[in-house]
Design a protein around this motif. Structure first.
Motif, short mmCIF file in Angstrom:
data_model
loop_
_atom_site.label_atom_id
_atom_site.label_comp_id
_atom_site.label_asym_id
_atom_site.label_seq_id
_atom_site.Cartn_x
_atom_site.Cartn_y
_atom_site.Cartn_z
N ILE A 95 0.84 -1.25 0.00
CA ILE A 95 -0.19 -0.19 0.17
C ILE A 95 1.21 1.39 -0.03
N VAL A 96 1.92 1.23 0.92
CA VAL A 96 3.08 2.33 0.87
C VAL A 96 3.45 2.53 -0.41
N GLY A 97 3.88 1.38 -1.03
CA GLY A 97 4.73 1.66 -2.63
C GLY A 97 3.63 2.02 -3.80
N LEU A 98 2.49 1.68 -3.66
CA LEU A 98 1.76 2.21 -4.56
C LEU A 98 1.23 3.61 -4.44
N LEU A 249 -5.81 0.41 -7.72
CA LEU A 249 -5.48 -0.68 -7.23
C LEU A 249 -5.00 -0.67 -5.80
N LEU A 250 -4.60 0.42 -5.12
CA LEU A 250 -4.24 0.34 -3.89
C LEU A 250 -5.69 0.21 -2.91
N LEU A 251 -6.69 0.69 -3.23
CA LEU A 251 -7.97 0.32 -2.68
C LEU A 251 -8.28 -1.28 -2.83
N VAL A 252 -7.97 -1.87 -3.96
CA VAL A 252 -8.30 -3.20 -3.96
C VAL A 252 -7.47 -3.96 -3.11
#
Length: 469
Positions: A95-98, A249-252
């Motif tokens: 998540i941090v990476g995205l 994608l982060l939300l997924v």
């Protein structure tokens, strides 16, 4: 080869022998999308080195700061990312990476509006903070999704989707960005105005067109700035688009359930960790990875310079050769992943490195279009290298310690920052006296990737021995 010791099953059922066990299938597929996303960032950015050189009227060395900022972000964030991931887990790291990837991509908006090369560099630097988090997380996470005997095959399978993202980035660059740049129209007008160019060498024509463009930038400043602003708006569109995809994608990932295997152990056994990270297999892997990434970025970034300088190609035509290289890379990745069932990974790595060396020498010394074929063909030999070096280096390392150990291998991506910078210095020289012969500087610069393949071959054959040896 003995593969990394991760997530060892307690039985020998067919499920335990699967490359990707059923319980990991969904999260494996979801995580595999990350490999395509960082492939896109890498290979959409590579051709921009030449584009920025023309848009901002800077030298090859100055434009190579794109690679220095881009791959320097890996070096800055790899170890901090590993510590964060070990503390908070794979999901948090992704998540941090995205989020960082999206922020860096969105920085192209103020960079293009203010027409500041330095802000683009800051954006690329932040963007690769995100990539460092994603790669430091995804690689060991994929290794952990099943039995150790299939770990390297599993990682190669996931890495096989990286070239799909790379190919997408290259196609967008060649079809929607590079052809729209003002320098292309300017070059066509110059060639039409000077029919004598038809009788000259491509390198001479390219030099004259660059001189004319520089003069245009000095004498017609308003028109040049208008062209510059238009080109930068074109460059930013793909970055903004991918930022929107990243947020979705982060939300997924945020709402996805991760497997129970993602359990953290805060206590680090320092003695054991030091012992695991001071072996020649691991340290050699870090060195080999740095040389591999350097070779890859040099071959893919400066294929455009090679085509434009030595064969008179336009920037978008040269990029199409880069796309051909990526298609070969993608096909070879699947073929080599299949071959790993029958060949020792270290031996196959060494053979491919020797093949890369021979093709690089062909790139340097063959003056016809065959030299370009050799440069494209190098990608077939590079296809297996990153994940195989990664798997060999982490062979036998405790899965929790592998989260920290992976940081060294991601830090090694700094080779992609340093080596293209050195190659740019050679390219700016014009001609080079080497081994008693005079070579165009672009040709001579490919001795750097040749050296890289020698280092990789040594590591491949050395690591083919059993780990306990």
């Amino acid at each position: 080869m003995s593969d990394p010791v991760v997530d060892v099953p307690s039985d020998q059922s067919p499920e335990s022998a699967a490359v990707v066990p059923k319980k990991y299938f969904f999260i494996f597929c979801l995580t595999t999308t990350l490999f395509a996303l960082w492939g896109f960032a890498n290979d959409f950015t590579n051709p921009l080195v030449k584009a920025f050189q023309q848009i901002f009227q800077i030298s090859t060395r100055e434009s190579s700061w794109v690679q220095m900022a881009f791959y320097g972000g890996y070096a800055s964030m790899a170890i901090p990312a590993a510590l964060v991931i070990r503390k908070f887990g794979y999901k948090f790291g992704i998540i941090v990476g995205l989020a960082l990837y999206a922020i860096g991509a969105l920085l192209t908006i103020p960079a293009s509006m203010q027409m500041q090369f330095s802000i683009f560099l800051v954006g690329f630097y932040v963007l690769t903070f995100g990539l460092a988090f994603l790669e430091t997380t995804a690689n060991p996470f994929i290794l952990s999704m099943g039995p150790p005997e299939t770990a390297t095959r599993r990682l190669n399978l996931a890495q096989a989707f990286n070239p799909i993202g790379s190919l997408t980035g290259m196609l967008i660059a060649s079809q929607f960005v590079l052809p729209q740049l003002g320098i292309n129209d300017f070059a066509e007008k110059e060639k039409a105005a000077h029919p004598e160019y038809e009788q000259m060498l491509p390198s001479e024509v390219g030099g004259l067109i660059n001189e004319a463009f520089s003069e245009f930038a000095e004498t017609e400043k308003d028109e040049f700035q208008e062209m510059q602003a238009k080109d930068l708006r074109i460059v930013r569109i793909p970055y903004v688009t991918v930022a929107v995809i990243l947020i979705a994608l982060l939300l997924v990932f945020a709402f996805s359930k991760f497997p129970q295997a993602d359990v953290e152990h805060d206590q680090i056994e320092l003695g054991q960790l030091v012992g695991e990270l001071t072996t020649m297999r691991y340290l050699g892997g870090v060195v080999a990875q740095a040389f591999y990434v350097g070779a890859q970025i040099m071959c893919w970034t400066y294929i455009i310079h090679y085509g434009m300088t030595l064969h008179g190609m336009s920037i978008d035509t040269a990029q199409k050769w880069n796309i051909a290289a990526m298609i070969i890379f993608l096909c070879s990745r699947f073929i080599c992943t299949f071959l790993l069932q029958y060949l020792n990974a270290g031996v196959l790595l060494g053979i491919l490195a020797i093949g890369g060396l021979l093709l690089t020498l062909g790139t340097i010394y063959i003056e016809s279009i065959v030299g370009m074929y050799c440069l494209v063909g190098i990608s077939a030999c590079m296809s297996l290298m990153f994940p195989t070096i990664y798997g060999l280096a982490l062979d036998g390392i405790n899965p929790e310690d592998a989260k920290l150990a992976s940081a060294g291998l991601i830090f090694a991506i700094v080779g992609g920052a340093v080596m293209p910078f050195l190659q740019a210095d050679i390219i700016d020289k014009g001609t080079v006296e080497l081994f008693g012969s005079t070579l165009e500087s672009v040709r001579a610069s490919f001795f750097l990737p040749a050296i890289c393949f020698v280092v990789i071959a040594i590591y491949g054959f050395a690591s083919s021995r059993p780990r306990t040896a």
